[in-house]
Design a protein around this motif. Structure first.
Motif, PDB file in Angstrom:
ATOM      1  N   LEU A  57      19.012  62.461  53.699  1.00  0.00           N
ATOM      2  CA  LEU A  57      18.639  61.069  53.500  1.00  0.00           C
ATOM      3  C   LEU A  57      19.745  60.360  52.739  1.00  0.00           C
ATOM      4  O   LEU A  57      20.148  60.777  51.653  1.00  0.00           O
ATOM      5  CB  LEU A  57      17.337  60.974  52.703  1.00  0.00           C
ATOM      6  CG  LEU A  57      16.817  59.556  52.485  1.00  0.00           C
ATOM      7  CD1 LEU A  57      16.348  58.952  53.814  1.00  0.00           C
ATOM      8  CD2 LEU A  57      15.702  59.531  51.450  1.00  0.00           C
TER       9      LEU A  57
ATOM     10  N   ALA B 104      11.609  62.604  48.899  1.00  0.00           N
ATOM     11  CA  ALA B 104      12.473  63.520  49.645  1.00  0.00           C
ATOM     12  C   ALA B 104      12.380  64.930  49.078  1.00  0.00           C
ATOM     13  O   ALA B 104      12.352  65.920  49.822  1.00  0.00           O
ATOM     14  CB  ALA B 104      13.920  63.022  49.618  1.00  0.00           C
TER      15      ALA B 104
ATOM     16  N   THR C  43      15.698  62.896  60.061  1.00  0.00           N
ATOM     17  CA  THR C  43      16.983  63.127  59.406  1.00  0.00           C
ATOM     18  C   THR C  43      17.006  64.471  58.699  1.00  0.00           C
ATOM     19  O   THR C  43      15.970  64.961  58.237  1.00  0.00           O
ATOM     20  CB  THR C  43      17.293  61.988  58.410  1.00  0.00           C
ATOM     21  OG1 THR C  43      18.654  62.057  58.013  1.00  0.00           O
ATOM     22  CG2 THR C  43      16.398  62.043  57.180  1.00  0.00           C
TER      23      THR C  43
ATOM     24  N   ILE D  20      13.852  67.475  51.688  1.00  0.00           N
ATOM     25  CA  ILE D  20      14.963  66.845  52.411  1.00  0.00           C
ATOM     26  C   ILE D  20      16.064  66.518  51.414  1.00  0.00           C
ATOM     27  O   ILE D  20      15.837  65.757  50.466  1.00  0.00           O
ATOM     28  CB  ILE D  20      14.494  65.575  53.137  1.00  0.00           C
ATOM     29  CG1 ILE D  20      13.440  65.924  54.187  1.00  0.00           C
ATOM     30  CG2 ILE D  20      15.680  64.852  53.782  1.00  0.00           C
ATOM     31  CD1 ILE D  20      12.827  64.722  54.878  1.00  0.00           C
TER      32      ILE D  20
ATOM     33  N   MET E 232      11.592  59.830  57.188  1.00  0.00           N
ATOM     34  CA  MET E 232      11.302  61.217  56.809  1.00  0.00           C
ATOM     35  C   MET E 232       9.984  61.694  57.383  1.00  0.00           C
ATOM     36  O   MET E 232       9.874  62.846  57.836  1.00  0.00           O
ATOM     37  CB  MET E 232      11.316  61.348  55.284  1.00  0.00           C
ATOM     38  CG  MET E 232      12.695  61.168  54.662  1.00  0.00           C
ATOM     39  SD  MET E 232      12.757  61.591  52.906  1.00  0.00           S
ATOM     40  CE  MET E 232      11.833  60.222  52.205  1.00  0.00           C
TER      41      MET E 232
ATOM     42  N   LYS F 126      12.864  54.288  54.872  1.00  0.00           N
ATOM     43  CA  LYS F 126      13.271  55.660  54.583  1.00  0.00           C
ATOM     44  C   LYS F 126      12.067  56.598  54.583  1.00  0.00           C
ATOM     45  O   LYS F 126      12.147  57.740  55.062  1.00  0.00           O
ATOM     46  CB  LYS F 126      13.991  55.716  53.232  1.00  0.00           C
ATOM     47  CG  LYS F 126      15.396  55.093  53.230  1.00  0.00           C
ATOM     48  CD  LYS F 126      15.999  55.145  51.841  1.00  0.00           C
ATOM     49  CE  LYS F 126      17.473  54.758  51.812  1.00  0.00           C
ATOM     50  NZ  LYS F 126      17.709  53.357  52.179  1.00  0.00           N
TER      51      LYS F 126
END
Length: 350
Positions: free
Chosen positions: A238, A254, A235, A259, A230, A226
């Motif tokens: 997330l 994030a 993306t 995000i 990012m 992940k």
């Protein structure tokens, strides 16, 4: 599945669930033996709140998978125990500023007939859901389009719609099909996992190409994956699941990167606690999975919102009826499993 209960010195109990999706777990005695040798030595006699925050540097193979899937169950049980030890609901311990989050109805509908598909989503609409996610990615794209048309007929106008191809497409194919969906008059809030999880270049290209919807990805990646997703701008949203420690750590990153996060399916909707605690989480997935009978009080979902319990810990406890009626110490053949209990949140499908 198996239930894991960790009992602290105070008598508080932390509950987690061990699950396998495609293959049954072994007998209970084998589960206990593996847990005793692989997981127990690292936690016995230690404080739950310290264990959930512990950071270990991977070196010489000291971080490796358990032989059975204990990882998520351990995290959930330890966090439950840690929150109970300080007398707080889990979401409060995690730093929440709210106690509810919007929930969307997710069908897990790929196998359903058109009639059952319509029955499911019309029932979800009647329960107050305002957002709906369906499975696409069928070899016959006309079926995907028909499902979207059927969905539009059974949910209220103005509903939020998401689709999930489960990595069925490649990047250029996804662009062509998403364009066709848009041209057919279907507005999408997001498309989830449209292409392979590690195709960061393809995901980044797709993000820029389809400026009329969002890319939701990360479901199938571990915490490190992940992070790479990012960092590679792969993306718009997330997708995280049920490992509380991992979710919070990657959720903080994030937030640093601006995000948003969405909470995918979590067992018995325990993810509502992380959703309430992390910034910019707008959605929690609810898929009508039939497990509410295992606990005394399931997570409340009404009028399109999931509510984080005010009870200490994550608020879920095994019911006495579940211990008596659903205990299966010996692995059963599929023919011996018997009928599933009735799910009051699910319609009787045709």
């Amino acid at each position: 599945m198996a239930a894991l209960e960790l009992i602290g010195e105070t008598g508080n109990v932390g509950l987690g669930f061990i699950q396998t999706l495609f293959h049954p777990l072994p007998d209970q005695a084998e589960i206990e033996a593996v847990f005793k040798h692989e997981a127990w030595p690292a936690i016995v006699g230690q404080e739950a709140i310290g264990l959930v925050h512990r950071v270990s540097r991977p070196r010489g193979g000291n971080q490796r998978a358990f032989s059975l899937p204990f990882h998520e169950a351990l995290q959930v049980a330890l966090w439950d125990l840690a929150a109970k030890d300080v007398g707080l609901p889990l979401h409060k311990l995690l730093g929440s500023r709210r106690d509810r989050v919007r929930a969307y109805a997710s069908g897990l509908d790929f196998h359903l007939s058109d009639e059952a598909f319509c029955a499911l989503f019309s029932h979800a609409a009647a329960l107050g859901y305002q957002a709906f996610k369906i499975k696409v990615g069928h070899p016959d794209f006309r079926r995907d389009m028909r499902r979207l048309d059927l969905l539009k007929e059974v949910v209220p106008a103005g509903s939020q719609i998401m689709i999930d191809p489960n990595e069925a497409w490649n990047s250029k194919e996804a662009l062509v099909k998403l364009t066709a969906i848009r041209n057919a008059g279907h507005d999408l809030l997001w498309v989830e996992d449209p292409i392979l999880r590690h195709d960061f270049e393809g995901l980044r290209t797709l993000r820029h190409a389809v400026n009329w919807t969002q890319i939701n990805s990360g479901e199938y990646l571990d915490a490190n994956g992940k992070r790479l997703l990012m960092e590679n701008f792969g993306t718009d949203l997330l997708n995280v699941h049920g490992q509380v420690t991992d979710v919070m750590r990657i959720g903080w990153l994030a937030a640093e990167l601006g995000i948003p996060v969405s909470l995918g399916n979590t067992f018995l909707e325990v993810g509502v606690h992380m959703a309430a605690a992390l910034p910019e989480v707008e959605w929690l997935e609810y898929s009508f999975q039939n497990f509410d009978h295992l606990v005394e009080q399931p997570i409340e979902i009404r009028d399109g919102f999931a509510y984080a319990p005010a009870r200490p810990g994550h608020g879920l406890a095994l019911s006495d009826a579940a211990r008596q009626d659903w205990s299966r110490p010996k692995r059963l053949d599929r023919s011996e499993l018997g009928p599933a209990p009735v799910n009051p949140r699910l319609p009787a499908l045709p």
